[in-house]
Scaffold this motif. Structure first.
Motif, PDB file in Angstrom:
ATOM      1  N   ALA A 185       0.827  -1.217   0.000  1.00  0.00           N
ATOM      2  CA  ALA A 185       0.000   0.000   0.000  1.00  0.00           C
ATOM      3  C   ALA A 185       0.857   1.261   0.000  1.00  0.00           C
ATOM      4  O   ALA A 185       0.512   2.260  -0.629  1.00  0.00           O
ATOM      5  N   ALA A 186       1.999   1.219   0.697  1.00  0.00           N
ATOM      6  CA  ALA A 186       2.884   2.395   0.744  1.00  0.00           C
ATOM      7  C   ALA A 186       3.410   2.740  -0.653  1.00  0.00           C
ATOM      8  O   ALA A 186       3.523   3.917  -1.013  1.00  0.00           O
ATOM      9  N   PHE A 187       3.739   1.722  -1.427  1.00  0.00           N
ATOM     10  CA  PHE A 187       4.200   1.960  -2.796  1.00  0.00           C
ATOM     11  C   PHE A 187       3.115   2.665  -3.602  1.00  0.00           C
ATOM     12  O   PHE A 187       3.361   3.679  -4.256  1.00  0.00           O
ATOM     13  N   TRP A 188       1.902   2.129  -3.551  1.00  0.00           N
ATOM     14  CA  TRP A 188       0.821   2.686  -4.364  1.00  0.00           C
ATOM     15  C   TRP A 188       0.361   4.043  -3.860  1.00  0.00           C
ATOM     16  O   TRP A 188      -0.141   4.858  -4.640  1.00  0.00           O
ATOM     17  N   ALA A 189       0.553   4.328  -2.576  1.00  0.00           N
ATOM     18  CA  ALA A 189       0.157   5.634  -2.034  1.00  0.00           C
ATOM     19  C   ALA A 189       0.998   6.753  -2.626  1.00  0.00           C
ATOM     20  O   ALA A 189       0.522   7.875  -2.785  1.00  0.00           O
ATOM     21  N   SER A 190       2.251   6.452  -2.966  1.00  0.00           N
ATOM     22  CA  SER A 190       3.108   7.499  -3.512  1.00  0.00           C
ATOM     23  C   SER A 190       3.351   7.354  -5.020  1.00  0.00           C
ATOM     24  O   SER A 190       4.097   8.143  -5.605  1.00  0.00           O
ATOM     25  N   ALA A 191       2.734   6.367  -5.659  1.00  0.00           N
ATOM     26  CA  ALA A 191       2.919   6.161  -7.096  1.00  0.00           C
ATOM     27  C   ALA A 191       2.252   7.281  -7.883  1.00  0.00           C
ATOM     28  O   ALA A 191       1.198   7.783  -7.494  1.00  0.00           O
ATOM     29  N   LYS A 192       2.887   7.683  -8.968  1.00  0.00           N
ATOM     30  CA  LYS A 192       2.341   8.737  -9.828  1.00  0.00           C
ATOM     31  C   LYS A 192       2.278   8.238 -11.265  1.00  0.00           C
ATOM     32  O   LYS A 192       3.178   7.545 -11.721  1.00  0.00           O
ATOM     33  N   VAL A 193       1.226   8.632 -11.964  1.00  0.00           N
ATOM     34  CA  VAL A 193       1.138   8.356 -13.390  1.00  0.00           C
ATOM     35  C   VAL A 193       1.802   9.530 -14.093  1.00  0.00           C
ATOM     36  O   VAL A 193       1.458  10.686 -13.856  1.00  0.00           O
ATOM     37  N   MET A 194       2.780   9.225 -14.921  1.00  0.00           N
ATOM     38  CA  MET A 194       3.510  10.286 -15.606  1.00  0.00           C
ATOM     39  C   MET A 194       3.435  10.063 -17.106  1.00  0.00           C
ATOM     40  O   MET A 194       3.651   8.950 -17.583  1.00  0.00           O
ATOM     41  N   ALA A 195       3.157  11.142 -17.821  1.00  0.00           N
ATOM     42  CA  ALA A 195       3.131  11.063 -19.280  1.00  0.00           C
ATOM     43  C   ALA A 195       4.564  10.994 -19.796  1.00  0.00           C
ATOM     44  O   ALA A 195       5.464  11.598 -19.217  1.00  0.00           O
ATOM     45  N   PRO A 196       4.787  10.225 -20.850  1.00  0.00           N
ATOM     46  CA  PRO A 196       6.138  10.170 -21.399  1.00  0.00           C
ATOM     47  C   PRO A 196       6.559  11.540 -21.940  1.00  0.00           C
ATOM     48  O   PRO A 196       5.733  12.319 -22.423  1.00  0.00           O
ATOM     49  N   ARG A 197       7.853  11.816 -21.815  1.00  0.00           N
ATOM     50  CA  ARG A 197       8.381  13.087 -22.327  1.00  0.00           C
ATOM     51  C   ARG A 197       8.362  13.046 -23.847  1.00  0.00           C
ATOM     52  O   ARG A 197       8.824  12.091 -24.454  1.00  0.00           O
ATOM     53  N   THR A 198       7.790  14.050 -24.443  1.00  0.00           N
ATOM     54  CA  THR A 198       7.760  14.089 -25.902  1.00  0.00           C
ATOM     55  C   THR A 198       8.986  14.824 -26.420  1.00  0.00           C
ATOM     56  O   THR A 198       9.530  15.703 -25.752  1.00  0.00           O
ATOM     57  N   LYS A 199       9.418  14.450 -27.586  1.00  0.00           N
ATOM     58  CA  LYS A 199      10.569  15.078 -28.208  1.00  0.00           C
ATOM     59  C   LYS A 199      10.080  15.818 -29.446  1.00  0.00           C
ATOM     60  O   LYS A 199       9.255  15.302 -30.198  1.00  0.00           O
TER      61      LYS A 199
END
Length: 90
Positions: free
Chosen positions: A32-46
């Motif tokens: 649960a600790a892992f998922w509490a701080s997990a973030k969805v991040m968009a890939p960096r576009t070039k």
């Protein structure tokens, strides 16, 4: 002793396996600790850039492997930028 997956599996082979037969022992458990701080991040576009370079430069990078040569060219340019930036930091 040879493991079952030493050869590797194609995506089709893996899709055909029942979940119970897929070896996930090398994947750590998440709590649960892992998922509490997990973030969805968009890939960096070039940005898409058009660049004229001499044919011998393109031939050099394509000779190693035609697939992915532009990525290798970008990596060389990125390394140059990092080297120049670290010169200024000295």
């Amino acid at each position: 002793m040879k493991k079952r997956y030493d050869k590797g599996l194609s995506p089709e082979d893996l899709a055909a396996l029942p979940d119970s037969e897929i070896d996930t022992s090398d994947i750590p458990e998440t709590d649960a600790a892992f998922w509490a701080s997990a973030k969805v991040m968009a890939p960096r576009t070039k940005p898409n850039v058009s660049l004229r370079v001499d044919p011998d430069v393109v031939d050099f990078f394509k000779a190693e492997s035609p697939k992915g040569y532009t990525g290798r060219m970008a990596a060389v340019l990125s390394a140059y930028v990092q080297a120049q930036n670290s010169k200024g930091a000295e």
